[in-house]
Motif scaffolding. Structure first.
Motif, PDB file in Angstrom:
ATOM      1  N   PHE A 108       5.917 -26.090  26.782  1.00 21.61           N
ATOM      2  CA  PHE A 108       5.207 -25.269  27.750  1.00 21.61           C
ATOM      3  C   PHE A 108       5.751 -23.849  27.698  1.00 21.61           C
ATOM      4  O   PHE A 108       6.879 -23.615  28.090  1.00 21.61           O
ATOM      5  CB  PHE A 108       5.367 -25.837  29.159  1.00 21.61           C
ATOM      6  N   PRO A 109       4.970 -22.957  27.215  1.00 23.24           N
ATOM      7  CA  PRO A 109       5.443 -21.569  27.108  1.00 23.24           C
ATOM      8  C   PRO A 109       5.343 -20.861  28.452  1.00 23.24           C
ATOM      9  O   PRO A 109       4.602 -19.903  28.607  1.00 23.24           O
ATOM     10  CB  PRO A 109       4.490 -20.966  26.089  1.00 23.24           C
ATOM     11  N   PHE A 110       6.056 -21.401  29.430  1.00 22.34           N
ATOM     12  CA  PHE A 110       5.942 -20.869  30.790  1.00 22.34           C
ATOM     13  C   PHE A 110       7.202 -20.105  31.171  1.00 22.34           C
ATOM     14  O   PHE A 110       8.304 -20.443  30.731  1.00 22.34           O
ATOM     15  CB  PHE A 110       5.759 -22.004  31.797  1.00 22.34           C
ATOM     16  N   PHE A 111       7.027 -19.139  32.022  1.00 22.69           N
ATOM     17  CA  PHE A 111       8.164 -18.360  32.488  1.00 22.69           C
ATOM     18  C   PHE A 111       8.038 -18.189  33.991  1.00 22.69           C
ATOM     19  O   PHE A 111       7.000 -17.775  34.474  1.00 22.69           O
ATOM     20  CB  PHE A 111       8.206 -17.001  31.792  1.00 22.69           C
ATOM     21  N   THR A 112       9.093 -18.543  34.703  1.00 21.44           N
ATOM     22  CA  THR A 112       9.028 -18.420  36.151  1.00 21.44           C
ATOM     23  C   THR A 112       9.339 -16.997  36.606  1.00 21.44           C
ATOM     24  O   THR A 112       9.371 -16.717  37.786  1.00 21.44           O
ATOM     25  CB  THR A 112      10.023 -19.387  36.822  1.00 21.44           C
ATOM     26  N   LEU A 113       9.581 -16.135  35.660  1.00 22.31           N
ATOM     27  CA  LEU A 113       9.891 -14.751  36.013  1.00 22.31           C
ATOM     28  C   LEU A 113       8.648 -14.027  36.514  1.00 22.31           C
ATOM     29  O   LEU A 113       7.535 -14.325  36.092  1.00 22.31           O
ATOM     30  CB  LEU A 113      10.424 -14.006  34.785  1.00 22.31           C
ATOM     31  N   THR A 114       8.854 -13.080  37.386  1.00 28.71           N
ATOM     32  CA  THR A 114       7.732 -12.265  37.844  1.00 28.71           C
ATOM     33  C   THR A 114       7.922 -10.799  37.477  1.00 28.71           C
ATOM     34  O   THR A 114       7.037  -9.983  37.664  1.00 28.71           O
ATOM     35  CB  THR A 114       7.559 -12.361  39.373  1.00 28.71           C
ATOM     36  N   ALA A 115       9.103 -10.457  37.019  1.00 32.40           N
ATOM     37  CA  ALA A 115       9.344  -9.095  36.544  1.00 32.40           C
ATOM     38  C   ALA A 115      10.132  -9.236  35.260  1.00 32.40           C
ATOM     39  O   ALA A 115      10.910 -10.165  35.112  1.00 32.40           O
ATOM     40  CB  ALA A 115      10.134  -8.302  37.567  1.00 32.40           C
ATOM     41  N   PHE A 116       9.920  -8.324  34.347  1.00 26.57           N
ATOM     42  CA  PHE A 116      10.399  -8.560  33.001  1.00 26.57           C
ATOM     43  C   PHE A 116      11.148  -7.372  32.438  1.00 26.57           C
ATOM     44  O   PHE A 116      10.929  -6.243  32.857  1.00 26.57           O
ATOM     45  CB  PHE A 116       9.217  -8.887  32.095  1.00 26.57           C
ATOM     46  N   PRO A 117      11.968  -7.670  31.455  1.00 21.34           N
ATOM     47  CA  PRO A 117      12.613  -6.564  30.764  1.00 21.34           C
ATOM     48  C   PRO A 117      11.516  -5.717  30.123  1.00 21.34           C
ATOM     49  O   PRO A 117      10.470  -6.256  29.755  1.00 21.34           O
ATOM     50  CB  PRO A 117      13.450  -7.238  29.678  1.00 21.34           C
ATOM     51  N   PRO A 118      11.740  -4.450  29.993  1.00 23.62           N
ATOM     52  CA  PRO A 118      10.719  -3.589  29.404  1.00 23.62           C
ATOM     53  C   PRO A 118      10.350  -4.122  28.036  1.00 23.62           C
ATOM     54  O   PRO A 118      11.199  -4.535  27.268  1.00 23.62           O
ATOM     55  CB  PRO A 118      11.411  -2.238  29.289  1.00 23.62           C
TER      56      PRO A 118
END
Lengths: 1034, 340
Positions: free
Chosen positions: A348-358
């Protein structure tokens, strides 16, 4: 490998009187870990005992260290009868298990009893010696760091973001065991608290193991939830994003990382600019590339339904598009391939992040969500959680396929939730389909320079809006226009996402909280019939929630939603839907049209008049909102912006599928074909109500803003006063034969009144913004609706807020100005950059192809220029801030009174649902706080009724969280969230019970004012790697 | 649609000063809401009455929870449940222990017993202060009394230490406790013209000069002293006051006394000439009152007697009376009168 846990009981204070005769207490303490128990001496006749015990030592293996909580029980010694328990303290020792966090837990903990609440405090010191340091992290998952924060934590940088980790454990709920019939409520509550504590320890350990398997060292965006399934058991499940993090402040770790992928060196400075904001993730890192491309289009709900509109085209002036001359076609394809291969290895290519590195986020496709209705009793099998795993796997699969349909390979801002009523359970998952840059997803060795090239060329600020899917083969009908910013790529007319607003996004004006609220009555039914009824209702609810959101968005004259969270709650006789999001006006997207009202019955004069009256009202509201939120996009377009009345060419379409409890999986297509989303047809009273409800949403009083994202778009100058709060309301619906309309109105009023109350309560903080406003709805009983809100109010400096960010550069530096330290770096970096002896990078002599190299150089220079500009303006900015500082006396005064409070012995601990603290820098993460409490009373009236009971309990929960943080040596909790607040009452029996689950990250922060002195050497340190990097590469 | 439950809990406890005052003044939630509406807050903020109601309820609930801690202010400082900035804590305590002049005049010198508590209804009716507020004030007096009653050392210091009051308020409480302990009658009609401030001034001087603490001159031998040294009058001293009769009986002594007092007070007293003219009457009155102070009953009536049986009342009583006790003190100490 084992470890040694050492505990010392120092003293107690404010103990309750346990002996009526003497008005005193003979207290002693039991310290229990696993199956070992130690006792202190009895300290006779005192309410403030001084035990000063020896060190109690527990020799345990680290599996236990991770799973078990330390259990401290304070008792009153009684010679003749059984000793009475005063209360307990559970201490999670996990933060002591990894090196960078806390080294000792020491402080005053409230002694908590599930019946009486807090009864005094106890001073405890806890230490852990882990043996076998070398091998320390191999066998168990000790050492894997956990963060609730849904972005890369401030003092770390992400080397690799591995991806999704999930786990769940199931157990019987002690409350429903036979033994519960004969034991006391206290024993039952304590059994439950202990079990949940154990289960979450186990869960965390298991997740840790998965992370180690993936070669990560941390979990970011860790979200753990409890499902109280009643008879069928207790499920504790967690999701998170596995990462490899590097501590930023240590230059040692920084250097080597930079050296190998040498070509990245030169990017360092670039990355600094887009990023130096206070709120979102990115500690700038050398590993980053730039990309802000993004493509919106929202697809909404399960199977991805979507409704889109096209509006008058209003391209705006783009901001400097840099060297972004290229049409990125081939690159895009290549990029996609790479990403794909990187992501395809993952289930599952999921990410629980909502803000990301540039640079992480390339394009955004839109919201994807899936729901499924399950019957609990049939499937549950306590011994193996497989059924639950299968359920979730099914839903995740669906999400994955939705994302694919949007041309995306990944889902970001991913979250899962459940709603349970009796034996029916709705499982929901949602996220934002996105195209990601593969470089973060694999080890640093893999680098495609091509896509990097492409990314650098894309103008920041609009890239993420660009559609990821193929224009000719769109997954749903959407109206595309050329990006208003760069004019090169296509963008959709509206963008819905579950993530935070990317740092570099160009926003016009301010944002605002937008909510869609909906109730649907449902017949009471049993088991399967019930599940079917719910499944049948769901699509309609989703559709309506979506329409409402869209209408409200239009009414606000905005064109994008961030942080969208749709909650569907199931009750005995109704379903509730509550969607919250932050609306913004993205400069890259076309100007939204207005809302047109169309009557169904013509020829009726008065009716026509009524319609036109409504229309006027709506147009007025839109105009007012434009003013209120300062939405005045530059009108440098060849097209006419046009009246708020949209061209009647829009469609909305809704596609959905759902899996039900029953065997068959239906594919519904509820597409409302030609129905026009933004022409509201008033054909019956329902529609009338809808329009009314649109207009009844009152904007917050002046000086107030609200949003449910981390920060408010358009406000960058936070001052340091923050107030986190939780507010709970329960209403009883009056009549038994309710209609949907009445229900809707009640629910709407409930939410609106709640917001109004918040604005009133916090009026002393004006100008301020309610951030991260998080509404949770539950239906505890037939006619009860419970709404729980947690948010933080942050003050800001009004004068500065008036400056709207018009261009990307300006925006960057505004953000920069909020972060002094970052700002200081610029000049230094610039010096090092502009050294003539700093030849860029033959860097890659080995692996780079030179054609792209040239471009790279030019963009490099381009960016340096930009930066120079930034610095210049930046310095002006800072002087402004300094000037402001004096008139801002009140704010200063408040600060002073907060942390270094002189005479009070209790240190101030800040709590915030955000990942940052305005005006301060987080210097250390001490570990995750994850606490579960039960409180019960059999004297509800005496405790001030339900309100008194819950008020006291929540205050106690806050107190216990603060005490644990303080004991870890921290002074704040960030990313705080109240995940559950289950309240049950039985006024007839004078009883009530409440369960609360909270979590967050304990941190140490330093005020920027205090930091300034310290920070000067720091830029030098971070500059150093870039210099050395340059030398190495030459 | 009725609200079953409605709460707001902040990480930093919100304290609304206006609502706190209304709560302290003993208004019910609905009265408080009405008063707030009248203050024009709805217009200022654009809130609705329902919002105000909910807000008021919430604050009242918070205050109710805080009240337990306010009974022992050091607890408020150390507790963990409510995070309140120190300045706010001080405000909460100070306001909670503040009292109404009208109320304190009613109970000053009365025994702080259940009996008096029962009379609070009447006091409430008479003063227009809500019964609830009267109870709070009465309970505060009683609580402070109970805590410091058995304590050694300076009364004011003890109060300040255990209740964290400001210096001024602690002094006032010392006076209240002192009066309650000695049960001085202050309620007679003739005494009505005297303010609490006047009595507090007397109390302070009496504590300084008439009590056991004053006699022992505290710092020298702290261990040997009786427990509540600042609260009880020195019996021996009162006994000795009988000896003062000589000042009236013996003409020479009277003259000497007069000349000494006049020398000391010349230019320091607004009503000096009246005092000089009336010195004999004045002195006789004072000495007669002082000589009787061996009986408890007479001690209680000290202020009544001072007003009734001395000509203090006539010229400028407010300026004279407070000084009266000091006269006795200086005499006892065998020294000549010195104005304080």
């Amino acid at each position: 490998m084992p470890g040694k846990l050492k505990v010392k009981i120092v003293a107690g204070r404010h103990l309750p009187v346990m002996d009526r005769a003497s008005d005193l207490t003979d207290a002693f303490v039991e310290v229990k870990f696993g199956n070992t128990t130690f006792k202190t001496d009895v300290y006779l006749k005192s309410l403030n005992p001084q035990w000063n015990s020896e060190w109690f030592k527990f020799e345990v293996d680290d599996e236990d260290l991770q799973d078990e909580p330390l259990q401290i029980t304070v008792l009153d010694h009684d010679t003749y009868s059984a000793n009475d328990a005063i209360g307990k303290v559970y201490i999670d020792i996990d933060p002591l298990l990894y090196s960078e966090a806390a080294t000792v837990i020491s402080g005053w903990f409230p002694i908590y009893d599930t019946i009486h609440g807090i009864r005094g405090e106890i001073n405890v010191v806890v230490k852990v010696d882990l043996f076998n340091d070398l091998n320390r992290f191999r066998q168990s998952s000790c050492g894997v760091k956990f963060f609730c924060t849904t972005s890369i934590p401030k003092c770390y940088r992400a080397v690799i973001i591995h991806g999704f980790v999930e786990e769940l454990v199931v157990n019987e709920d002690p409350e429903y065991q036979w033994i519960d019939r004969i034991r006391t409520p206290r024993a039952s509550n304590e059994a439950r608290q202990r079990l949940i504590s154990l289960m979450s320890g186990e869960l965390q350990r298991k997740i840790g193991l998965k992370v180690l398997e993936m070669r990560g060292n941390a979990v970011v965006g860790y979200l753990q939830c409890f499902d109280l399934e009643g008879e069928s058991g207790l499920v504790v499940r967690a999701i998170g994003t596995a990462c490899t993090l590097d501590k930023l402040s240590s230059p040692a770790a920084f250097l080597p990382a930079c050296n190998s992928p040498s070509k990245e060196m030169k990017e360092i400075p670039f990355n600094e600019d887009p990023n130096p904001n206070t709120h979102s993730s990115g500690p700038s890192t050398p590993l980053k590339n730039q990309t802000y491309s993004f493509s919106p289009s929202k697809s909404y709900s399960r199977q991805s339904s979507s409704s889109d509109t096209d509006l008058s085209l209003t391209p705006k002036t783009g901001m400097g598009s840099g060297s972004a001359g290229k049409e990125g076609g081939p690159f895009k394809a290549l990029l996609r391939q790479q990403t794909q291969s990187a992501l395809e290895q993952r289930e599952f290519p999921f990410f629980t992040l909502t803000a990301f590195p540039p640079g992480f986020l390339v394009h955004v496709g839109g919201v994807v969500s899936a729901r499924s209705v399950k019957l609990l009793d049939r499937i549950h099998n306590p011994d193996e959680p497989e059924t639950r795993d299968a359920w979730w796997a099914e839903i995740r699969q669906e999400i994955k396929s939705h994302a694919k349909a949007l041309g995306c390979h990944a889902v970001v801002g991913y979250s899962e939730s459940t709603s349970i009523c009796e034996e029916v359970c709705i499982l929901s998952a949602s996220g934002t389909a996105a195209v990601l840059n593969p470089r973060f997803l694999q080890d640093g060795t893999v680098e495609g320079c091509l896509e990097q090239r492409l990314e650098e060329n894309l103008p920041a600020g609009c890239g993420f809006c660009h559609i990821p899917y193929d224009e000719l083969n769109m997954p749903f009908p959407a109206h595309l226009t050329y990006c208003n910013n760069c004019r090169k790529q296509k963008v959709p007319d509206v963008l819905f996402t579950t993530i935070d607003l990317p740092v570099d996004a160009t926003v016009i004006g301010k944002g605002c909280l937008i909510q869609a609220r909906l109730c649907r009555l449902k017949k009471k039914a049993q088991a399967e019939a019930n599940a079917t009824a719910i499944s049948n209702l769901l699509p309609f609810m989703e559709y309506e929630v979506h329409t409402q959101l869209m209408n409200k968005l239009k009414l606000k004259a905005m064109n994008a939603l961030f942080g969208l969270r749709i909650q569907i709650t199931v009750g005995e006789n109704m379903l509730m839907g509550l969607a919250s999001a932050t609306g913004v006006y993205l400069a890259a997207l076309p100007t939204p049209g207005g809302i047109q009202i169309a009557g169904k019955t013509p020829n009726d004069g008065s009716y026509e008049q009524h319609i036109s009256h409504m229309q006027k009202k709506i147009n007025d509201t839109i105009a007012k909102n434009k003013e209120l939120y300062e939405i005045n996009p530059p009108e440098i377009s060849e097209e006419i912006i046009g009246s708020p009345i949209p061209e009647p060419r829009q469609r909305s379409r809704l596609l959905r599928s759902q899996s039900e409890s029953s065997d068959e999986v239906t594919e519904l297509d509820l597409s409302h074909g030609k129905k026009d989303a933004f022409v509201l047809e008033i054909d019956d009273t329902d529609a009338m109500e809808d329009v009314h409800s649109l207009l009844t949403d009152v904007p917050p009083p002046s000086g107030f803003y609200s949003c449910n994202t981390e920060i408010m778009p358009g406000i960058n100058n936070w001052t340091s006063e923050i107030q986190m709060f939780t507010s709970v309301r329960v209403i009883r619906l009056s009549s038994l034969n309710l209609t949907n309309q009445a229900l809707n109105k009640n629910f709407n009023d409930l939410c609106e009144n709640l917001l109004k109350s918040l604005y009133f309560k916090l009026r002393s903080m004006i100008p301020c913004c309610l951030c991260h406003v998080n509404f949770t709805v539950s239906l505890p009983e037939d006619e009860l609706i419970q709404v729980t809100v947690t948010a933080v109010a942050i003050t800001f400096d009004k004068n500065q807020a008036l400056q709207t960010t018009k261009t990307h550069a300006e925006k960057l530096l505004q953000r920069a100005s909020t972060d002094n330290e970052e700002l200081l770096q610029f000049p230094l970096e610039l010096c090092s950059d502009s050294l003539p002896s700093h030849p860029f990078p033959p860097a890659k002599a080995t692996s780079v192809d030179y054609s792209s190299f040239a471009d790279r150089c030019s963009s490099w220079i381009e960016l340096i220029k930009l930066k120079a500009q930034t610095i210049r303006r930046g310095s002006i900015k800072t002087t402004v801030t300094v000037e402001k500082a004096s008139p801002m006396g009140e704010g200063n005064f408040r600060n002073r009174s907060a942390p270094p409070c002189a005479n009070s012995t209790v240190g101030v601990v800040k709590m915030t649902p955000l990942s940052f603290i305005p005006g301060a820098k987080i210097t250390k993460y001490l570990g995750i706080i994850n606490m579960f409490f039960i409180r019960e009373t059999t004297s509800l009236r005496e405790e001030g009724g339900v309100s008194g009971f819950l008020h006291a309990f929540i205050a106690e929960v806050f107190a216990m969280v603060r005490a644990h943080v303080a004991a870890l040596g921290g002074n704040a909790v960030v990313s705080y969230i109240m995940k559950q607040c289950v309240f049950m009452e039985n006024p007839n029996k004078n009883q009530a019970q409440c369960l609360i689950n909270v979590s967050g990250d304990a941190v140490v922060f330093v005020r920027e004012s205090e930091l300034e002195v310290v920070s000067t050497p720091q830029p030098a340190a971070s500059c150093q790697p870039s210099c050395t990097g340059g030398e190495v590469t030459t | 649609m009725t609200s079953e439950l409605d709460i707001f809990v902040g990480n930093t406890t919100l304290i609304d000063e206006d609502v706190y005052r209304l709560w302290l003044d003993g208004y019910s939630v609905s009265d408080a809401v009405a008063l707030r509406v009248r203050s024009g807050i709805l217009e200022q903020t654009g809130a609705t009455a329902a919002v105000l109601q909910s807000d008021t309820m919430d604050h009242y609930r918070t205050f109710h929870m805080l009240e337990r801690l306010l009974h022992a202010p050091p607890k408020l400082l150390h507790q963990l449940i409510f995070q309140i900035p120190p300045s706010r804590q001080a405000l909460l305590i100070e306001r909670y222990y503040a009292f109404d002049e009208a109320f304190v005049r009613e109970v000053l010198g009365k025994k702080l017993s259940k009996g008096t508590k029962k009379d609070l209804d009447d006091i409430s009716t008479k003063t227009g202060i809500t019964l609830k507020s009267c109870r709070r004030q009465f309970d505060n007096f009683k609580r402070v009394f109970k805590v410091v009653e058995e304590m050694r050392g300076s009364l004011v210091d003890n109060i300040q230490q255990h209740f964290l009051l400001s210096d001024r308020l602690a002094r006032d409480y010392a006076a209240i406790v002192f009066f309650a302990n000695n049960r001085f009658e202050t309620g007679k009609k003739k005494l009505q013209y005297l303010s609490f401030g006047d009595f507090a001034f007397c109390a302070e001087l009496m504590i300084q000069n008439w009590t056991l603490g004053a006699v022992g001159e505290a710092p020298t031998d702290p261990d040997s002293q009786v427990d509540d040294m600042d609260m009880d009058l020195d019996k021996e001293f009162l006994q000795d006051l009988k000896e003062l009769k000589v000042l009236v009986a013996d003409k020479d002594l009277l003259d000497l006394h007069k000349s000494l007092v006049c020398t000391a007070l010349r230019g320091k007293l607004g009503v000096f000439s009246e005092m000089e003219a009336n010195f004999k009457n004045l002195s006789r009155g004072l000495v007669n009152v002082a000589a009787k102070l061996t009986h408890n009953k007479d001690v209680r009536d000290l202020f009544v007697d001072l007003v009734e049986k001395t000509p203090l009342q006539t010229p400028g009583p407010r300026k004279w009376l407070p000084r009266a006790p000091t006269v006795g003190v200086s005499l006892k100490a065998g020294r000549e009168y010195l104005p304080t």
